[in-house]
Write a protein that holds these residues in place. Structure first.
Motif, PDB file in Angstrom:
ATOM      1  N   GLY A 242       0.791  -1.229   0.000  1.00  0.00           N
ATOM      2  CA  GLY A 242       0.000   0.000   0.000  1.00  0.00           C
ATOM      3  C   GLY A 242       0.819   1.273   0.000  1.00  0.00           C
ATOM      4  O   GLY A 242       0.306   2.357   0.250  1.00  0.00           O
ATOM      5  N   LYS A 243       2.108   1.168  -0.276  1.00  0.00           N
ATOM      6  CA  LYS A 243       3.004   2.330  -0.309  1.00  0.00           C
ATOM      7  C   LYS A 243       3.744   2.359  -1.646  1.00  0.00           C
ATOM      8  O   LYS A 243       4.055   1.309  -2.223  1.00  0.00           O
ATOM      9  N   ILE A 244       4.044   3.535  -2.096  1.00  0.00           N
ATOM     10  CA  ILE A 244       4.882   3.729  -3.276  1.00  0.00           C
ATOM     11  C   ILE A 244       6.011   4.661  -2.885  1.00  0.00           C
ATOM     12  O   ILE A 244       5.776   5.741  -2.355  1.00  0.00           O
ATOM     13  N   PHE A 245       7.245   4.222  -3.139  1.00  0.00           N
ATOM     14  CA  PHE A 245       8.410   5.092  -3.005  1.00  0.00           C
ATOM     15  C   PHE A 245       8.911   5.359  -4.409  1.00  0.00           C
ATOM     16  O   PHE A 245       9.085   4.444  -5.205  1.00  0.00           O
ATOM     17  N   THR A 246       9.139   6.632  -4.707  1.00  0.00           N
ATOM     18  CA  THR A 246       9.636   6.986  -6.022  1.00  0.00           C
ATOM     19  C   THR A 246      10.757   8.005  -5.906  1.00  0.00           C
ATOM     20  O   THR A 246      10.736   8.866  -5.023  1.00  0.00           O
ATOM     21  N   THR A 247      11.738   7.857  -6.758  1.00  0.00           N
ATOM     22  CA  THR A 247      12.829   8.815  -6.831  1.00  0.00           C
ATOM     23  C   THR A 247      13.183   8.992  -8.300  1.00  0.00           C
ATOM     24  O   THR A 247      12.978   8.094  -9.108  1.00  0.00           O
ATOM     25  N   SER A 248      13.680  10.166  -8.603  1.00  0.00           N
ATOM     26  CA  SER A 248      13.941  10.496  -9.997  1.00  0.00           C
ATOM     27  C   SER A 248      15.079  11.483 -10.086  1.00  0.00           C
ATOM     28  O   SER A 248      15.317  12.250  -9.156  1.00  0.00           O
ATOM     29  N   LYS A 249      15.770  11.472 -11.205  1.00  0.00           N
ATOM     30  CA  LYS A 249      16.800  12.479 -11.412  1.00  0.00           C
ATOM     31  C   LYS A 249      16.173  13.857 -11.585  1.00  0.00           C
ATOM     32  O   LYS A 249      16.856  14.866 -11.520  1.00  0.00           O
TER      33      LYS A 249
END
Length: 181
Positions: free
Chosen positions: A125-132
């Motif tokens: 139930g969680k989303i971790f997102t990272t991006s340049k």
């Protein structure tokens, strides 16, 4: 198809041919990323099944690795007796966190997330997102299938190398540090 016993098999089967025309640095980044993410499924997830989805256009390659295991954030929360899933996510993305310290450094997800243009993990139930392109984010979502989904994308023309990323997060003695200087 079949049993997956070594982490490089998924790369060879699902991605190697699709990126064989790309530069060596791009191929090396993808080989590292696939190996690390598939290794996590094999060694940590208790999954029965894993699905690898590859999409590619002229500009980018996208890879999703989906398993039906225990869920990465839940496993970390329980293993380290953390109070909630957000704490587990934060600890995971600091690097050097593993539920199997005898066999793993805990740096695979950290370095893979830094090598990719976009990196996302969805679980419990969680989303971790990272991006340049922007900062790290944690989101909640209502649907909560079991397992973990890792989605990654990388420009087919990136100039960065895996070594560039390792060097950014290494100290003068070659040790791992999350402090960027």
């Amino acid at each position: 198809q079949g049993e997956l016993e070594i982490d490089t098999h998924a790369f060879d089967l699902c991605l190697s041919k699709q990126i064989s025309h790309l530069s060596e640095n791009v191929q090396h980044i993808w080989a590292y990323a696939m190996s690390e993410m598939v290794n996590n499924v094999i060694d940590h997830s208790n999954a029965e099944q894993m699905l690898v989805v590859v999409e590619q256009n002229y500009m980018q390659t996208y890879v999703a690795i989906i398993d039906d295991g225990v869920g990465i954030f839940e496993k970390i929360k329980n293993h380290f007796s953390l109070p909630n899933l957000d704490e587990a996510i934060c600890e995971l993305f600091k690097g050097k966190l593993t539920t199997d310290a005898d066999n793993h450094s805990g740096e695979g997800i950290f370095f893979t997330s830094k090598m990719m243009d976009n990196f996302l993990i969805s679980s419990s139930g969680k989303i971790f997102t990272t991006s340049k392109y922007n900062n790290d984010n944690i989101f909640d979502f209502d649907e909560c299938p079991t397992g973990t989904c890792v989605c990654m994308s990388l420009s087919n023309f990136t100039q960065k190398t895996a070594r560039d990323v390792f060097d950014i997060y290494s100290d003068v003695d070659g040790g791992f540090t999350t402090t960027r200087i």
